[in-house]
Write a protein that holds these residues in place. Structure first.
Motif, mmCIF file in Angstrom:
data_model
loop_
_atom_site.group_PDB
_atom_site.id
_atom_site.type_symbol
_atom_site.label_atom_id
_atom_site.label_comp_id
_atom_site.label_asym_id
_atom_site.label_seq_id
_atom_site.Cartn_x
_atom_site.Cartn_y
_atom_site.Cartn_z
ATOM 1 N N ALA A 43 -7.928 0.506 5.511
ATOM 2 C CA ALA A 43 -6.762 0.267 4.656
ATOM 3 C C ALA A 43 -7.094 -0.786 3.605
ATOM 4 C CB ALA A 43 -5.570 -0.171 5.500
ATOM 5 N N THR A 44 -8.232 -0.625 2.945
ATOM 6 C CA THR A 44 -8.676 -1.580 1.929
ATOM 7 C C THR A 44 -7.680 -1.619 0.769
ATOM 8 O OG1 THR A 44 -10.967 -1.093 2.486
ATOM 9 C CG2 THR A 44 -10.567 -2.213 0.409
ATOM 10 N N GLY A 45 -7.355 -2.834 0.338
ATOM 11 C CA GLY A 45 -6.443 -2.979 -0.788
ATOM 12 C C GLY A 45 -5.145 -3.660 -0.436
ATOM 13 N N ALA A 46 -4.976 -4.025 0.838
ATOM 14 C CA ALA A 46 -3.840 -4.828 1.325
ATOM 15 C C ALA A 46 -2.512 -4.085 1.303
ATOM 16 C CB ALA A 46 -3.718 -6.146 0.550
ATOM 17 N N ALA A 47 -2.072 -3.613 0.141
ATOM 18 C CA ALA A 47 -0.745 -2.993 0.055
ATOM 19 C C ALA A 47 -0.750 -1.923 -1.026
ATOM 20 C CB ALA A 47 0.324 -4.045 -0.237
ATOM 21 N N ILE A 48 0.338 -1.170 -1.066
ATOM 22 C CA ILE A 48 0.453 -0.074 -2.021
ATOM 23 C C ILE A 48 1.917 0.087 -2.414
ATOM 24 C CG2 ILE A 48 0.606 1.603 -0.132
ATOM 25 C CD1 ILE A 48 -0.733 3.627 -1.959
#
Length: 402
Positions: A43-48
């Motif tokens: 889940a790289t990128g923390a948030a979406i």
């Protein structure tokens, strides 16, 4: 050489698009296998950020009610210029929320049957068997898999996109640090997106819930200085702090108190919209979806939502052909022609949407981070005025029923 394992539908990449595609097929009673190169969910990128169009897709996948409770809604976006002038945009009254990537990926994975995801499976090469038109994948351990349908959801460095002939992604002049910060006693920030720009850097902040915020720092890429970007979280945080030293105290403290395990640093990349318009996106029964097809910068926050749309449409097109052809069969039959027709239908439906949104993102990125001449800036503004008069129209898109 060992015999190849034969499967009907194989999805390469266990990120948001790959898992969503597998879930869409599962909801229609069709089995698939997801090959994920990592040993665990990633889940790289923390948030979406998920806009209304993304929530419509999640509704079709049956996950909207589960995920709505994990984040608060927001309807306003505020940009603050280097001169301190604030410009506020009112978004749709429908749901727009910022989700932890981990929450979304886990919800998708948990809704799939056991054994759907195979971890530690890195695809190193792809070929098509002439006699059957099936895709033959070789994995890093030397094993072979033969697939009647192969869907590449393997992101920016897609092996599948490369095989079908898509041109490589291009680099933007920006890199991005992303992370999460927890405020045990509550952060007190209004439910809105905030972007603050100083010089050639800007910081964004979006509340996820009452105690957690997602933030990003967009930094100018300096070739000589940034050739070796740091990989360890502490160094990534220090880089973000060094480049945002002139920002307000609350922003600096937000970065200082960030969760180290959530931090990532990436060079931003994209696929040129004109390549998406002109290139064939199917080779026999092989195609792509998500970032493997239409990697775009983060300037509209639409990457995840559009990947979810891809998944719903792709699952719908495949299931329609498969179900119609198997009404009177006890076992599923998937012919090469059925697969080709389904993938062509998917690409025909998605291409215009993808090209327009990639163009809008590209132009927004040019105006946001690039040093344009007055003439080029004027040209971008004219295109916006003529083609993209309604700046929020893309968030109202409905990908249809599964």
């Amino acid at each position: 050489m060992a015999a190849a394992e034969e499967l009907d539908i194989v999805i390469v990449g266990g990120g948001i698009c790959g898992l969503a595609t597998a879930l869409g097929l599962h909801r229609k009673g069709i089995q698939s296998v997801v090959l994920e190169r990592s040993d665990t969910l990633r889940a790289t990128g923390a948030a979406i950020t998920v806009f209304p169009n993304g929530w419509r897709a999640l509704h079709q996948l049956g996950l909207d009610s589960t995920l709505l409770s994990t984040a608060i809604p927001w309807q306003r976006a505020v940009d603050i210029s280097p001169e301190g002038v604030a410009h506020e945009i009112r978004l749709s009254e429908e749901d727009t929320r910022c989700l932890r990537r981990g929450d979304l990926v886990e919800a998708l994975a948990n809704a799939l049957p056991l054994q759907t995801i195979r971890f530690g499976c890195q695809v190193v090469s792809v070929n098509v068997e002439k006699s059957s038109s099936c895709a033959v994948l070789q994995l890093h351990d030397g094993s072979l898999i033969k697939a009647k349908v192969l869907i590449g959801c393997d992101g920016l460095n897609s092996v599948i996109a490369n095989y079908i002939g898509l041109k490589p992604t291009r680099f933007l002049s920006t890199c991005s640090v992303r992370g999460l910060t927890l405020y045990p006693n509550g952060h007190g920030y209004a439910p809105k997106s905030l972007r603050v720009r100083k010089d050639k850097h800007y910081v964004g902040r979006i509340p996820i819930d009452e105690k957690t915020v997602y933030w990003f720092v967009a930094l100018e890429w300096i070739q000589k200085v940034d050739a070796k970007m740091p990989k360890d979280p502490a160094s990534i945080r220090q880089l973000a702090l060094d480049r945002t030293a002139g920002f307000s105290k609350d922003i600096v403290e937000m970065i200082e108190n960030s969760d180290l395990s959530s931090l990532s640093l990436t060079r931003l990349r994209y696929r040129a919209p004109w390549n998406l318009l002109s290139r064939s996106l199917r080779r026999e029964t092989i195609t792509v979806a998500g970032d493997a097809w239409h990697a775009m910068g983060p300037f509209l926050g639409q990457g995840g939502s559009v990947a979810l749309e891809d998944a719903v449409v792709l699952a719908r097109c495949l299931s329609k052909k498969i179900c119609n052809a198997n009404m009177n069969r006890s076992r599923m039959h998937l012919s090469t022609q059925m697969a080709k027709d389904a993938l062509d239908e998917y690409l025909k439906e998605r291409r215009r949407r993808v090209v327009l949104l990639s163009t809008l993102t590209y132009l927004t990125g040019l105006l946001t981070i690039e040093d344009l001449s007055l003439l080029l800036r004027l040209l971008c503004i004219i295109i916006f005025a003529v083609v993209f008069r309604d700046r929020l129209n893309h968030t109202r898109y409905d990908c249809g029923e599964l």
